[in-house]
Design a protein around this motif. Structure first.
Motif: not given
Length: 217
Positions: A132-142
Motif C-alpha cells: 500500500e502507499v504509506v506516504g510520499h517522499k519529499e523530493t521532486v514530484g513527491r
C-alpha cells in the motif's frame, strides 16, 4: 464468567472465524472479564491441545487463527480445482524489495532491479492486499512510498517483519522471501509456518552492481 468454558468458547470462535481474531476481539467474547495475560495462557494451552492434529493454532500479525498443517496441503489442494492468481517473477522480486527496504519509491525499486517497474505489477500487488502507499517522499514530484501490509504478514504466516529472513545474507534472504510468496501462490498460504532456508543468489544477481549496498543502506 465460568473460566472452565473459556477454552471451548475461544476454540469455537477461532474455528468459525473467517480471518484471524485480535486479542481485543477475543476478550470481547467475555466482556473483558478475561485479562490479556489469562487469555494468552488459555490460547497457549489450546496450542498444545491441538498439537499433532490436522489443524494448528497460530499467532500472526492480525491475531490468532486455526490453519491446516503444511504436510497436509498436497491433499487439501485436491479439493480446489482452480489455482489462485499467480504473479510474475518480476512482481515477486518487487515485493521482496518493498518488504526489505520499505518504505520505497518506484524509483528505488527500479534502481535495485535495474529495469523499469511496470505499473501493472504494483497494481496487482496492491489489489492482492500485500502493499500500500504509506506516504510520499519529499523530493521532486513527491513520488509515492510503498510498504507491505498486515495482510502480507498474515498470508505469509508472520507476526512481524522481524520474522523475514535475516539480511546477513541479503541475496539469500530476498530469494527466500520470493520462494515463500511462491508457496502462497500455490495455495499454501495457510499451511507453511516458516520461511524457507535461503538458497543462493537470484534477486541481487539480477539487480546488478550496487544493489547490495543500496539494500543495506
Amino acid at each position: 464468567m465460568n473460566t472452565m468454558d473459556a477454552p471451548r468458547v475461544l476454540e469455537a470462535a477461532l474455528l468459525c472465524a473467517p480471518q484471524a481474531l485480535t486479542t481485543r476481539q477475543l476478550r470481547a467474547l467475555f466482556d473483558d472479564a478475561l485479562d490479556a495475560q489469562a487469555l494468552e495462557q488459555i490460547l497457549r494451552a489450546l496450542q498444545q491441545e491441538w498439537a499433532g492434529r490436522g489443524l494448528e493454532l497460530v499467532q500472526v500479525a492480525g491475531g490468532w487463527r486455526f490453519q491446516s498443517r503444511p504436510q497436509l496441503q498436497p491433499y487439501l489442494e485436491r479439493l480446489h480445482a482452480e489455482k489462485p492468481q499467480r504473479h510474475s517473477r518480476a512482481a515477486l522480486e518487487t515485493l521482496a524489495i518493498i518488504a526489505y527496504r520499505q518504505p520505497v519509491t518506484r524509483g528505488d525499486i527500479e534502481e535495485i532491479r535495474g529495469v523499469t517497474v511496470n505499473s501493472q505489477t504494483l497494481r496487482q500487488l496492491e489489489e492482492r492486499g500485500w502493499i500500500e502507499v504509506v506516504g510520499h517522499k519529499e523530493t521532486v514530484g513527491r513520488p509515492a512510498l510503498f510498504a507491505t501490509t498486515r495482510q502480507f504478514l498474515d498470508d505469509l504466516g508472520l507476526q512481524s517483519l522481524d520474522q523475514l529472513p535475516a539480511l546477513e545474507d541479503l541475496a539469500g534472504g530476498a530469494q527466500a522471501l520470493v520462494d515463500r510468496v511462491s508457496q502462497v501462490q500455490d495455495g499454501t498460504a495457510n499451511a507453511a509456518r516458516e520461511v524457507a532456508r535461503p538458497p543462493q543468489l537470484t534477486l541481487v544477481e539480477q539487480a546488478g552492481p550496487g544493489a547490495s549496498d543500496f539494500l543495506r543502506a
